[in-house]
Scaffold this active site. Structure first.
Site, mmCIF file in Angstrom:
data_model
loop_
_atom_site.group_PDB
_atom_site.id
_atom_site.type_symbol
_atom_site.label_atom_id
_atom_site.label_comp_id
_atom_site.label_asym_id
_atom_site.label_seq_id
_atom_site.Cartn_x
_atom_site.Cartn_y
_atom_site.Cartn_z
ATOM 1 C CE1 TYR B 140 40.625 -1.218 20.270
ATOM 2 C CE2 TYR B 140 41.886 1.418 20.482
ATOM 3 C CZ TYR B 140 41.035 0.255 21.377
ATOM 4 O OH TYR B 140 39.834 0.227 22.681
ATOM 5 C CE LYS B 144 35.800 0.722 21.081
ATOM 6 N NZ LYS B 144 35.129 -0.080 21.986
#
Lengths: 502, 347
Positions: B140, B144
């Site tokens: 994740y 990002k």
């Protein structure tokens, strides 16, 4: 502390014994204000000032020692400032004086305090410091010898404080209100009796030139310094004050329904209910609410301390602050506070005095007590998260001003060096910045050197540090050759013409 | 010229709060792009349903709504499969940038995460000068960080006039939350509230969603070249939080307390022990093909210090958390209780 009790302490609390011993050896009373060399500052040679110093000892046990340590004239200025406010307080406090009598006295006090020969002997016989007002003319004499710039500060604060006190006294005697209602009333009251003291001493620091001229304008921070002390004392002195029917805690806090609801009861309606058996839990939740309110000032007080530059002024300001946060920690979640007057232990106080010497250490003292307070908080407490946030704010302050990844290591030779913690991500950034700054400095120096060279008509190529080092080596070697050559030449000449000298 | 907003993920948690704030300040042109319809649609909002990774879907939404500002909140959160996460978070962002440039949209505000700089080590008061870690902590964070770099690099290019900035929000929670609050309240309902991993001295940053939403509006306003603070914002990343880090376990405890529960006894599991246990659990789960009860990832999540310095946002965005932690927790639990009632009704 007597020899006997010290011996007992050695057996029961050896660590505390050590602390107290170190304190006695290294830190107790450094300055002798009665020494002839200090007369110029302390005014000890004047009878009136000597009496003032005596009054300081009589009226303030906790502050007199710290005040005397402040360097130069400041000790005397603060002493007189303290006595003026103590005189004012003695009139305000006296319950035997009727309001009609009290009002004009309070509201004219800034004039009375510089009226030669004025004294006051109508205080009730039980009033603690009545003797100060009986002989008040000595304070007036000393105030009148002060430089106008100092006297103006003292009188200005006196005027503000007397107005606030007179308003409160008048309201209390005419409306029959016993409790402070709102938190804002509580803040204002504390501003009058303590915030203004902070403002006054801060302005004295500035005017005396011991601190920056703009410090005297930091009224918000100076106020917070005073409030932090006053509010802590107000919390700690709960029982004593309630017994004397003095109620300083604001009803907006102690009368909160949420504290009652947390234990399935109605809100408190009287302050004395908090020490009655069966109300322990609810009383503690009220206390937490009071503690959260004080903790809000802690960051301001750290900000203030960071602005100071004179060591003795720093100590004077910082010691009461660290004592306050230690006291707060002692009171928090401690029901004993509602039953009797509790105090931090002597050794703890001594240790705080010894450590409150610079903003970094003071910040860490605050942080450690904040952690201790947090560890005592429980989720059942309606103020639980607020306590947590308030303690977090202190931790944030420390991290922003004194980041934990930088530590200072002292080598055996006494040089200090900052060390970055390689486990911390910020170290990379700091190291990169340091390296970049270094490179920039080199570039700048080299650019300057090459510009110089050009001006002399001989352009030198830019190089790195190693080139310069070689150059230096060359000069050193050249100088060595020169000295060597001269020496050899001298010997040769001496041998050559040796016979002629004989 | 009146502004026109297109909020991707506008029916989601953060997006819906941003839309609400935009409507509350009387914006007349607010559109939403989302993969799913809103549970509670507002007639003032134009809705485009579609997949952000599908070039046509998004380009059409941009053409039709003609925005002056795109607020890109759409993303997959922790727990999604790796390829889907990269597809949505990185490729999706690339699509958004392309469409914005193609249609001369002047402003793009990107929702990033405070974890883009997290590498598994303690971070106390980390600020925007911290580099992206060489090895990201998880997929994740990696996705990002990649997306954020794309967004910020776009501002540098400047040929299309697209101005961008990135908001790294930390520990979002609040009404409508499908991650933090349900997870923690789920633990309460399952009776798992008495275990504490680590000594609870590690501070953690949380952000009540309306505060994060507010930051997006502030950033959008300041991306306009005419704004005095434009230069401080365009091309910049900002940490956003409630500015009130608290020890990690205080947060769930405050939530549970608000819901009326306080655990009588707390068992403290030291970090090292928990790590060893996690390895065993993970191994067991690997052998049996089940979900492990405890993972090293989760142990690390709850025992590291992670809070950021929001001074830059305070200065450049004039951001100040409007709602306190207490208020956020009260509103969140209120919402959870309400929604629980309606869920039970449905059953």
């Amino acid at each position: 502390m007597g020899v006997m009790s010290m011996l007992v302490l050695l057996l029961t609390h050896p660590v505390e014994f050590r602390t107290l011993l170190q304190y006695k050896i290294w830190h107790e009373a450094n300055r002798d204000i009665s020494a002839p060399s200090e007369w110029k500052h302390s005014g000890w040679d004047r009878k009136s000032m000597r009496r003032c110093w005596e009054f300081l000892d009589l009226t303030s046990r906790s502050f007199s020692g710290v005040i005397k340590e402040v360097e130069g004239d400041l000790a005397r200025l603060i002493c007189l400032f303290y006595l003026v406010l103590r005189g004012l307080d003695t009139i305000e406090d006296d319950m035997t004086l009727p309001d009609e009598k009290k009002q004009p006295l309070l509201r004219r006090f800034h004039e009375l305090t510089v009226t030669p020969g004025w004294t006051f002997n109508e205080n009730g016989p039980d009033e603690n410091d009545r003797q100060l007002l009986v002989e008040y003319n000595v304070v007036i004499d000393e105030l009148l010898t002060l430089d106008a710039k100092y006297r103006d500060v003292i009188l200005d604060i006196t005027l503000k404080m007397e107005t606030g006190m007179a308003d409160y006294a008048h309201r209390a005697s005419t409306t029959g209100e016993v409790y402070v209602e709102k938190i804002s009333d509580y803040d204002l009251y504390c501003h009058y009796v303590a915030g203004l003291v902070g403002e006054g001493v801060t302005r004295l620091f500035s005017v005396s030139g011991k601190e920056a001229p703009w410090l005297g304008e930091q009224l918000e921070l100076a106020n917070s310094m005073g409030l932090m002390l006053q509010k802590t004392n107000i919390i700690r002195d709960y029982r004593e004050d309630v017994e004397d029917k003095r109620y300083f805690w604001p009803r907006e806090i102690w009368g909160r329904e949420i504290y009652g609801k947390a234990v399935g009861r109605p809100a408190f309606t009287e302050m004395a209910q908090m020490y009655q058996p069966g109300n322990e839990q609810q009383a503690l939740w009220v206390q937490s609410g009071m503690v959260v309110d004080v903790l809000g000032h802690a960051v301001d007080s750290l900000d203030y301390l960071r602005l100071l530059k004179t060591q003795s002024v720093f100590n004077f300001c910082a010691i009461p602050q660290t004592m306050a946060i230690a006291t707060l920690c002692l009171c928090f979640m401690n029901y004993e506070m509602f039953q009797r007057n509790i105090k931090i232990r002597k050794a703890e106080a001594a240790s705080l005095i010894m450590r409150s010497t610079n903003p970094r250490d003071v910040a860490y003292i605050f942080r450690d007590y904040a952690r201790k307070i947090h560890s005592k908080a429980v989720p059942e407490d309606p103020s639980f998260l607020q306590i947590s946030v308030a303690c977090g704010k202190i931790e944030q302050w420390c991290e922003q001003h004194y980041p934990s990844f930088v530590s200072v290591s002292a080598s055996a030779s006494g040089t200090r060096q900052q060390v970055f913690d390689s486990y911390d991500a910020r170290s990379q950034v700091a190291e990169a910045t340091e390296k970049r700054d270094q490179e920039r400095a080199w570039q700048k120096r080299l650019a300057a050197a090459s510009a110089n060279g050009k001006a002399n008509g001989a352009a030198k190529p830019l190089g790195d540090g190693k080139e310069e080092f070689k150059e230096i080596l060359m000069y050193v070697f050249g100088a060595f050759l020169l000295v060597f050559g001269v020496g050899v030449g001298a010997v040769w000449l001496f041998l050559r013409y040796y016979d002629r000298f004989l | 010229m009146p502004e026109s907003y297109l909020v991707t993920g506008g029916n989601g948690l953060l997006g819906s709060h941003i839309v609400r704030l935009l409507l509350e300040r009387s914006e007349t042109a607010v559109a939403v792009f989302d993969i799913a319809p809103s549970a509670d649609p507002d007639p003032r909002v134009r809705v485009f349903l579609g997949d952000v990774t599908n070039r046509e879907d998004f380009a059409r939404a941009v053409k039709d709504s003609n925005p002056t500002c795109i607020i890109h909140t759409a993303a997959l959160i922790q727990g999604a499969p790796k390829d889907a996460m990269f597809r949505v978070n990185v490729e999706g962002t690339r699509r958004v940038i392309e469409a914005a440039r193609a249609d001369w949209v002047p402003k793009l505000v990107f929702t990033s995460s405070a974890s883009v700089v997290f590498d598994g080590r303690d971070q106390a008061g980390v600020d925007e000068s911290a580099p992206y870690p060489d090895v990201p902590f998880d997929d994740y964070n990696a996705s990002k960080a990649m997306a954020e770099r794309l967004v910020l690099a776009t501002n540098e290019e400047g040929d299309s006039g697209l101005k961008t900035c990135s908001l790294r929000v930390a520990g979002l929670f609040g009404p409508g939350d499908r991650n933090a609050i349900p997870g923690l309240m789920g633990a309460l309902e399952a009776g798992r509230t008495s275990m504490q991993i680590g000594n609870n001295t590690n501070k953690f940053d949380f952000t009540y969603i309306p505060n994060a939403a507010l930051a997006h509006l502030l950033a959008a306003d300041r991306l306009s070249p005419s704004h005095p603070k434009h230069d401080l914002v365009a091309g910049q990343a900002f940490f956003i939080s409630n500015g009130a880090p608290v020890p990690f376990w205080d947060f769930p405890r405050a939530l549970w307390k608000e819901a009326g529960h306080v655990s009588a006894k707390i068992t403290v599991l030291p970090r090292g022990v928990a790590m060893v246990l996690a390895v065993l659990f993970e191994f067991w789960a690997w052998v049996t093909g089940t979900q492990p009860l405890l993972t090293r990832f989760r142990v690390a999540m709850v025992t590291t210090t992670r809070w950021c310095d929001i001074s830059k946002a305070r200065e450049a965005l004039d951001y100040e958390p409007k709602y306190s932690m207490d208020e956020g927790i009260r509103k969140s639990v209120e919402w959870w209780m309400e929604s629980k009632k309606s869920r039970e009704k449905q059953l």
